[in-house]
Write an enzyme that holds these catalytic residues in place. Structure first.
Site, PDB file in Angstrom:
ATOM      1  N   PRO A 225      39.107  36.774  44.771  1.00 28.07           N
ATOM      2  CA  PRO A 225      39.437  37.560  43.608  1.00 28.07           C
ATOM      3  C   PRO A 225      38.539  38.759  43.451  1.00 28.07           C
ATOM      4  CG  PRO A 225      38.337  35.494  43.038  1.00 28.07           C
ATOM      5  CD  PRO A 225      38.139  35.741  44.460  1.00 28.07           C
ATOM      6  N   GLU A 226      39.162  39.901  43.332  1.00 29.51           N
ATOM      7  CA  GLU A 226      38.451  41.095  42.909  1.00 29.51           C
ATOM      8  C   GLU A 226      38.728  41.246  41.413  1.00 29.51           C
ATOM      9  OE1 GLU A 226      39.124  44.335  45.704  1.00 29.51           O
ATOM     10  OE2 GLU A 226      39.695  42.896  47.239  1.00 29.51           O
TER      11      GLU A 226
ATOM     12  N   HIS B 229      39.210  19.485  46.906  1.00 28.88           N
ATOM     13  CA  HIS B 229      38.458  20.656  46.443  1.00 28.88           C
ATOM     14  C   HIS B 229      38.619  20.948  44.960  1.00 28.88           C
ATOM     15  CE1 HIS B 229      37.883  21.071  50.676  1.00 28.88           C
ATOM     16  NE2 HIS B 229      39.144  21.404  50.886  1.00 28.88           N
TER      17      HIS B 229
ATOM     18  N   ARG C 289      36.135  26.822  49.645  1.00 32.78           N
ATOM     19  CA  ARG C 289      34.961  27.317  50.372  1.00 32.78           C
ATOM     20  C   ARG C 289      33.664  27.178  49.585  1.00 32.78           C
ATOM     21  NH1 ARG C 289      36.683  32.926  53.155  1.00 32.78           N
ATOM     22  NH2 ARG C 289      34.695  32.613  54.213  1.00 32.78           N
TER      23      ARG C 289
ATOM     24  N   LYS D   3      23.559  59.909  49.095  1.00 39.21           N
ATOM     25  CA  LYS D   3      23.730  58.684  49.881  1.00 39.21           C
ATOM     26  C   LYS D   3      24.362  58.987  51.235  1.00 39.21           C
ATOM     27  CE  LYS D   3      23.767  55.155  46.320  1.00 39.21           C
ATOM     28  NZ  LYS D   3      22.385  54.767  46.685  1.00 39.21           N
TER      29      LYS D   3
END
Length: 296
Positions: free
Chosen positions: A2-3, A104, A127, A169
């Site tokens: 998820p972003e 899980h 995970r 940068k």
DNA sequence: CCGATTACCTGCACGC
DNA sequence: TGCGTGCAGGTAATCG
């Protein structure tokens, strides 16, 4: 997984169930996710009422009627699902605490919801890169949240701010956009998508989007607009469903069908007049997808 | 200090 | 069918 758009979708999906709900019981089915669960994790939550659900970057925040908020991170594969007691419990296994749990399933929140119905909110994370921690203060202060950059939602992020953030940068735009201390919430998918929308190469040095003296900040403006629009569009679509990701109500987001470049290696660039082919490169160990023709 | 690489974990797609 | 390999949306520790 998820972003920011996916976490916001999860937040909105859980809100009807969790907001105003009383926590009856919390079960953890192992000692840790990415980190050990906090001391007295279940005991601290039990008896509390969840006042509201918040989000900061990719962090989900559960505000309680008492004590510091709970900070949840979904990692790569974390997901919540909701079960209503009536439909979740198999006849004969009624009230069996382990019924209908799957591999899980690591945390089970038993809730008495506002409508007086008992529901379970289950956190599943194969995970185990996700984690749950208590903030140290109210509203939500925690080392994990300190130093997070600007939210790409709303209007705060504009070209001038981006130019300042990236000034000097040498690191590639891809890495700069992924840096959560600069902009908080972008991940691997939406960085590729935003750079395509902006027509900027992921390899370009971040500092070079700033305008030369006396010039308009065209590149920085384009990139800021692209970041905000891709995030807004993805939230509106309910996020992207990849692999096993689902919204809390079990439905899928739609944004994955609208990827312009992500996971589209070898396909023609979708920009109308462009003859380029989407290319996959690896930057700091992760895939980037872009069009080498129209992204400079 | 900076930026790049590696580690953490499981599941799955793929080639042989 | 089985096995090895590489890859996956996350952050953080380590390395140069």
């Amino acid at each position: 997984m998820p972003e920011l758009p996916e976490v916001e979708t999860v937040r909105r999906g859980l809100e009807p169930t969790m907001e105003g709900a009383k926590v009856l019981k919390v079960e953890t089915r192992r000692a840790n996710l990415r980190f050990p669960f906090p001391e007295r994790f279940a005991e601290t939550l039990e008896g509390r009422t969840i006042v509201s659900l918040g989000r900061r970057a990719k962090y989900l925040l559960l505000y309680l009627d008492q004590g510091p908020p709970l900070i949840c991170h979904l990692g790569m594969s974390g997901a919540f699902r909701v079960q209503t007691e009536d439909e979740s419990l198999t006849p004969g296994l009624f009230h069996h605490p382990r019924s209908k749990l799957e591999a899980h399933d690591h945390v089970v929140f038993h809730l008495l919801c506002r409508d007086d119905v008992t529901r379970r909110v289950i956190f599943n994370d194969p995970r185990r890169f996700g984690f749950m921690l208590f903030a140290t203060e109210v509203p939500a202060i925690h080392p994990m949240l300190d130093g997070l950059g600007v939210e790409p939602t709303g209007n705060a992020l504009d070209g001038a701010m981006l130019a300042t953030l990236f000034k000097g940068k040498q690191t590639p735009l891809k890495a700069a956009l992924l840096d959560q201390t600069l902009i908080a919430g972008l991940g691997n998918i939406y960085v590729s998508e935003a750079l395509w929308r902006a027509g900027l190469s992921p390899r370009r040095a971040a500092g070079t989007i700033a305008p030369a003296k006396g010039q308009s900040s065209l590149r920085a403006d384009r990139l800021a607009t692209a970041v905000r629009s891709v995030i807004a569009d993805a939230i509106e679509a309910g996020g992207s469903s990849l692999r096993d990701y689902r919204q809390a109500d079990g439905s899928e987001g739609n944004f994955q069908h609208r990827f312009s470049v992500y996971d589209r290696e070898g396909e023609p660039c979708p920009k109308p007049t462009c003859r380029g082919v989407i290319t996959r490169i690896v930057q700091s160990g992760r895939s980037t997808f872009y069009c080498p023709v129209c992204q400079r």
